[in-house]
Design a protein around this motif. Structure first.
Motif, PDB file in Angstrom:
ATOM      1  N   ARG A   1       0.825  -1.203   0.000  1.00  0.00           N
ATOM      2  CA  ARG A   1       0.000   0.000   0.000  1.00  0.00           C
ATOM      3  C   ARG A   1       0.859   1.252   0.000  1.00  0.00           C
ATOM      4  O   ARG A   1       0.559   2.234  -0.686  1.00  0.00           O
ATOM      5  N   THR A   2       1.952   1.244   0.773  1.00  0.00           N
ATOM      6  CA  THR A   2       2.852   2.394   0.768  1.00  0.00           C
ATOM      7  C   THR A   2       3.491   2.567  -0.598  1.00  0.00           C
ATOM      8  O   THR A   2       3.606   3.688  -1.112  1.00  0.00           O
ATOM      9  N   LYS A   3       3.899   1.486  -1.205  1.00  0.00           N
ATOM     10  CA  LYS A   3       4.543   1.586  -2.519  1.00  0.00           C
ATOM     11  C   LYS A   3       3.599   2.205  -3.540  1.00  0.00           C
ATOM     12  O   LYS A   3       4.013   3.060  -4.328  1.00  0.00           O
ATOM     13  N   TYR A   4       2.338   1.762  -3.542  1.00  0.00           N
ATOM     14  CA  TYR A   4       1.428   2.338  -4.531  1.00  0.00           C
ATOM     15  C   TYR A   4       0.983   3.741  -4.127  1.00  0.00           C
ATOM     16  O   TYR A   4       1.146   4.701  -4.898  1.00  0.00           O
TER      17      TYR A   4
ATOM     18  N   ARG B   1      15.928  -1.744   6.142  1.00  0.00           N
ATOM     19  CA  ARG B   1      16.858  -1.766   5.004  1.00  0.00           C
ATOM     20  C   ARG B   1      16.350  -2.585   3.817  1.00  0.00           C
ATOM     21  O   ARG B   1      16.470  -2.136   2.674  1.00  0.00           O
ATOM     22  N   PRO B   2      15.765  -3.768   4.010  1.00  0.00           N
ATOM     23  CA  PRO B   2      15.270  -4.507   2.833  1.00  0.00           C
ATOM     24  C   PRO B   2      14.183  -3.764   2.064  1.00  0.00           C
ATOM     25  O   PRO B   2      14.105  -3.878   0.834  1.00  0.00           O
ATOM     26  N   TYR B   3      13.372  -2.989   2.772  1.00  0.00           N
ATOM     27  CA  TYR B   3      12.329  -2.224   2.088  1.00  0.00           C
ATOM     28  C   TYR B   3      12.939  -1.084   1.279  1.00  0.00           C
ATOM     29  O   TYR B   3      12.506  -0.806   0.147  1.00  0.00           O
ATOM     30  N   VAL B   4      13.925  -0.424   1.843  1.00  0.00           N
ATOM     31  CA  VAL B   4      14.610   0.636   1.097  1.00  0.00           C
ATOM     32  C   VAL B   4      15.330   0.044  -0.110  1.00  0.00           C
ATOM     33  O   VAL B   4      15.301   0.606  -1.209  1.00  0.00           O
ATOM     34  N   ASP B   5      15.955  -1.105   0.081  1.00  0.00           N
ATOM     35  CA  ASP B   5      16.628  -1.772  -1.040  1.00  0.00           C
ATOM     36  C   ASP B   5      15.641  -2.120  -2.153  1.00  0.00           C
ATOM     37  O   ASP B   5      15.971  -2.019  -3.347  1.00  0.00           O
ATOM     38  N   GLU B   6      14.448  -2.530  -1.771  1.00  0.00           N
ATOM     39  CA  GLU B   6      13.444  -2.853  -2.784  1.00  0.00           C
ATOM     40  C   GLU B   6      13.076  -1.623  -3.601  1.00  0.00           C
ATOM     41  O   GLU B   6      12.926  -1.696  -4.825  1.00  0.00           O
ATOM     42  N   LEU B   7      12.950  -0.472  -2.930  1.00  0.00           N
ATOM     43  CA  LEU B   7      12.660   0.768  -3.655  1.00  0.00           C
ATOM     44  C   LEU B   7      13.815   1.163  -4.565  1.00  0.00           C
ATOM     45  O   LEU B   7      13.599   1.635  -5.683  1.00  0.00           O
ATOM     46  N   LEU B   8      15.030   0.970  -4.092  1.00  0.00           N
ATOM     47  CA  LEU B   8      16.207   1.379  -4.863  1.00  0.00           C
ATOM     48  C   LEU B   8      16.505   0.447  -6.029  1.00  0.00           C
ATOM     49  O   LEU B   8      16.956   0.903  -7.090  1.00  0.00           O
ATOM     50  N   ASN B   9      16.241  -0.840  -5.865  1.00  0.00           N
ATOM     51  CA  ASN B   9      16.718  -1.833  -6.837  1.00  0.00           C
ATOM     52  C   ASN B   9      15.631  -2.627  -7.539  1.00  0.00           C
ATOM     53  O   ASN B   9      15.924  -3.363  -8.486  1.00  0.00           O
ATOM     54  N   GLY B  10      14.395  -2.507  -7.090  1.00  0.00           N
ATOM     55  CA  GLY B  10      13.319  -3.277  -7.721  1.00  0.00           C
ATOM     56  C   GLY B  10      13.039  -2.789  -9.134  1.00  0.00           C
ATOM     57  O   GLY B  10      13.074  -1.589  -9.421  1.00  0.00           O
ATOM     58  N   GLU B  11      12.761  -3.713 -10.016  1.00  0.00           N
ATOM     59  CA  GLU B  11      12.498  -3.358 -11.412  1.00  0.00           C
ATOM     60  C   GLU B  11      11.149  -2.667 -11.581  1.00  0.00           C
ATOM     61  O   GLU B  11      10.969  -1.868 -12.499  1.00  0.00           O
ATOM     62  N   THR B  12      10.188  -2.976 -10.703  1.00  0.00           N
ATOM     63  CA  THR B  12       8.826  -2.448 -10.882  1.00  0.00           C
ATOM     64  C   THR B  12       8.246  -1.936  -9.569  1.00  0.00           C
ATOM     65  O   THR B  12       8.746  -2.237  -8.480  1.00  0.00           O
TER      66      THR B  12
ATOM     67  N   PRO C   1      10.709   4.122 -11.405  1.00  0.00           N
ATOM     68  CA  PRO C   1      11.513   5.279 -11.796  1.00  0.00           C
ATOM     69  C   PRO C   1      12.643   5.593 -10.823  1.00  0.00           C
ATOM     70  O   PRO C   1      13.566   6.328 -11.168  1.00  0.00           O
ATOM     71  N   ILE C   2      12.588   5.022  -9.615  1.00  0.00           N
ATOM     72  CA  ILE C   2      13.657   5.260  -8.636  1.00  0.00           C
ATOM     73  C   ILE C   2      14.924   4.514  -9.041  1.00  0.00           C
ATOM     74  O   ILE C   2      16.034   4.901  -8.672  1.00  0.00           O
ATOM     75  N   LEU C   3      14.758   3.464  -9.823  1.00  0.00           N
ATOM     76  CA  LEU C   3      15.893   2.621 -10.209  1.00  0.00           C
ATOM     77  C   LEU C   3      16.927   3.387 -11.010  1.00  0.00           C
ATOM     78  O   LEU C   3      18.108   3.064 -10.994  1.00  0.00           O
ATOM     79  N   GLY C   4      16.508   4.404 -11.727  1.00  0.00           N
ATOM     80  CA  GLY C   4      17.442   5.164 -12.554  1.00  0.00           C
ATOM     81  C   GLY C   4      17.205   4.891 -14.019  1.00  0.00           C
ATOM     82  O   GLY C   4      16.388   4.056 -14.408  1.00  0.00           O
ATOM     83  N   GLU C   5      17.921   5.619 -14.856  1.00  0.00           N
ATOM     84  CA  GLU C   5      17.722   5.525 -16.301  1.00  0.00           C
ATOM     85  C   GLU C   5      18.059   4.135 -16.802  1.00  0.00           C
ATOM     86  O   GLU C   5      19.082   3.556 -16.450  1.00  0.00           O
ATOM     87  N   ARG C   6      17.171   3.608 -17.638  1.00  0.00           N
ATOM     88  CA  ARG C   6      17.387   2.286 -18.212  1.00  0.00           C
ATOM     89  C   ARG C   6      18.121   2.412 -19.534  1.00  0.00           C
ATOM     90  O   ARG C   6      17.734   3.185 -20.402  1.00  0.00           O
TER      91      ARG C   6
END
Length: 638
Positions: free
Chosen positions: A547-550, A595-606, A632-637
């Protein structure tokens, strides 16, 4: 792709949604294009949606605004129809224009122009759409474009004309027609000398004209006539008195946070209530009856119910009529606010606004009060992290004869909101532009606030965004870390206060959308003490985090960063880089849990997003389907 059971999200109406492909299998060969298109076009000439009530210019602007939300919802959910998707992605990286071509299942093509391509799909479009069929090209009216898009979804998901396609087309047209009426009144007020562009809290709530940027019919409401829209729609700039019932104390149900019941009504409301009651029943009645406010539209419907009429005859309910100070309907239509006292009410309103009838069900009421009790129990610990939380404080309602729980149509939630109304704005409003324009209203309020503070310079937008994220994103993450609490902090539930042009406070409201990590709540000892074992507030950790992610990252930040980039003529990538930088900074000091939640935001594809168009067509508005969009947090593809 539409998300399946393992990746779907809980909503207010339920825990997990079924995968769309399971319910609506793709069988385009089993339904002819002509069958679907002819069916959805059958609503075009309905006199119910006659354009004669609005000027041609209002209708043109309304249809232009509707095309944007309609197409963006369609493209978010059906990205495979885009020809040259890589080129569109490249244009979105730079916020550039892009010639759009959509390949439909029957071989037709829709062609148009994106004026500003958005990383999260919030594209802006040039006017004018063409349909290419069998080598010939002809322009599409708004109704024709809507019909083609709805029939394309029907083809993809094997829905015939009798399976909600007609209703969706009618609601799309209704949304446009009602928006045109709102704009007509707004423009008339401007011509009459009213400063319709002056923004404060109330006017921001009452100028959410475009509505949800990814919904096929964001301004549709079913149940109110046009004269009733004139009296009660926030977009018409109205105010009105609430309708008060006096309910015998033995008949009124309710629950309150300690000390809050006495503050639920301003003196300006209680005094006329007591006087009217005394005039009807005598001075001794004040000790026997309690006030229950209702939206005046809803009150008239309640008075038609046989059990209510019987209760009136028995003296259990006394209808006193409109009383007290004028209140202002807010962007959700059924919530109202009284500015002098700061009192607010979340009222039942049996009107279908977008997808849902807006009443306060027992489950929603229980969720809200559980959330209020828990946040009150956490007290200063929570307030230090999130000082702008605006909780409900109680509810009151009536149980209909033969029922065990309060009637959803006769239950009111109380939501006081204390802030500086001259400098506070609902985010959903200021992220929109004024009708017919492109610059977001956020530019107006930031500039005006900076000038009022004596600084004529516009704040640096990257620094502005960073300060806002330190007031909103980082506290929300820390609340999730410490308390396992997720808020439904989408743009309409979020308020922003400014000082000298800079963000000074972030507010979030509507605790009915709050969810709590069940595991953390048990470990903390809240279950069985602050909330029950079966509380609808409790979710599995992944559900609450979803819910937070969306709601915050996709809905809220997606719209905010788009508005800032559009105003400055920049790419949205610059704003998402600020988000990424702060998340990297937060990761360095994050707890083992966070930390795992922040990592998911930083590195998750979707990231997850609601599939509103498909949900409407599948008649799943109360339990919407979800899709995955590029993060879009992942950076330019590359």
């Amino acid at each position: 792709m539409l998300m399946g059971r393992g990746a779907s999200s809980p909503t207010k109406g339920g825990r997990y949604e079924e995968k769309l492909a399971d319910e609506l299998p793709v069988k385009t060969d089993e339904l002819s294009a002509n069958t679907a298109k002819n069916a959805v076009r059958s609503t075009r000439d309905s006199s119910l949606y006659s354009r004669t009530e609005s000027s041609a210019e209002n209708m043109r602007i309304s249809e232009s605004m509707a095309v944007r939300s309609l197409l963006n919802a369609f493209l978010r959910e059906n990205g495979d129809v885009v020809e040259y998707p890589r080129k569109l992605a490249e244009a979105a990286e730079r916020g550039e224009a892009f010639p759009l071509s959509l390949r439909l299942a029957d071989g037709d093509r829709i062609r148009g122009m994106i004026r500003y391509a958005s990383l999260t799909g919030q594209h802006l479009y040039a006017e004018g759409w063409m349909l290419e069929r069998d080598g010939s090209v002809h322009p599409l009216t708004f109704d024709e474009l809507a019909g083609v898009l709805v029939s394309e979804l029907a083809l993809r998901f094997h829905l015939g004309a009798d399976q909600n396609t007609t209703a969706v087309l009618q609601r799309i047209r209704r949304s446009v027609s009602q928006l045109s009426g709102h704009l007509e009144r707004w423009m008339e007020a401007g011509k009459a000398g009213r400063d319709v562009r002056r923004l404060d809290y109330i006017t921001s709530e009452q100028s959410v004209f475009a509505g949800h940027p990814f919904h096929p019919y964001p301004k549709s409401s079913e149940g109110m006539s046009e004269p009733e829209q004139e009296r009660y729609s926030p977009e018409r700039g109205v105010d009105f008195a609430l309708y008060y019932f006096a309910v015998h104390a033995s008949e009124l149900c309710g629950e309150w946070l300690p000390g809050e019941q006495s503050r639920a009504f301003p003196p300006e409301a209680l005094a006329p209530f007591q006087q009217a009651l005394s005039d009807r029943l005598g001075a001794e009645a004040e000790a026997l009856y309690r006030p229950l406010p209702m939206h005046p539209w809803q009150a008239l419907r309640l008075l038609e119910r046989p059990w209510v009429r019987a209760s009136i005859q028995q003296g259990k309910i006394i209808p006193l009529g409109p009383l007290g100070p004028r209140v202002f309907p807010t962007s959700s239509v059924r919530t109202v606010w009284e500015p002098q006292s700061g009192c607010g009410w979340k009222l039942p309103l049996e009107v279908r606004i977008t997808n849902l009838i807006r009443v306060n069900t027992p489950e929603q009421t229980a969720r809200t009060l559980d959330a209020a009790r828990l946040t009150a129990n956490l007290g200063e610990e929570l307030a230090k992290e999130l000082p702008g939380l605006l909780p409900e404080t109680g509810y009151a309602g009536i149980i209909a004869p033969g029922e065990e729980r309060t009637d959803p149509a006769f239950t009111v939630l109380f939501r006081p909101m204390d802030f500086e109304p001259a400098a506070t704005f609902v985010l959903a409003s200021v992220l929109e532009s004024w009708p017919g324009e492109q610059t977001p209203k956020l530019a107006q309020v930031i500039t005006a606030s900076a000038q009022a503070g004596g600084d004529l310079a516009i704040p640096d937008i990257k620094h502005w965004l960073e300060r806002y994220l330190r007031l909103s994103m980082l506290p929300l993450l820390r609340v999730w870390d410490r308390f396992g609490i997720s808020f439904e902090a989408h743009a309409q539930n979020s308020l922003l206060s400014l000082k000298d042009g800079w963000p000074s406070c972030f507010y979030t409201r509507d605790l009915e959308g709050m969810s709590v990590d069940r595991e953390l709540a048990r470990k903390a000892g809240w279950v069985g003490r602050a909330i029950g074992e079966d509380s609808p507030l409790l979710y599995a950790p992944d559900e609450a985090w979803h819910r937070t992610k969306y709601y915050f990252f996709v809905n809220h930040l997606g719209s905010l960063i788009h508005a800032l980039a559009l105003w400055q003529g920049r790419s949205e990538r610059e704003g998402w880089a600020v988000v990424r930088s702060l998340l990297l900074e937060e990761r360095e000091r994050a707890s083992e849990r966070l930390r795992p939640y922040v990592d998911e935001l930083l590195n998750g594809e979707t990231l997850p997003a609601k599939a509103n168009f498909s949900s409407c067509l599948a008649n799943k508005g109360d339990t919407p389907l979800y899709i995955s969009i590029p993060n879009p947090i992942l950076g330019e593809r590359r």
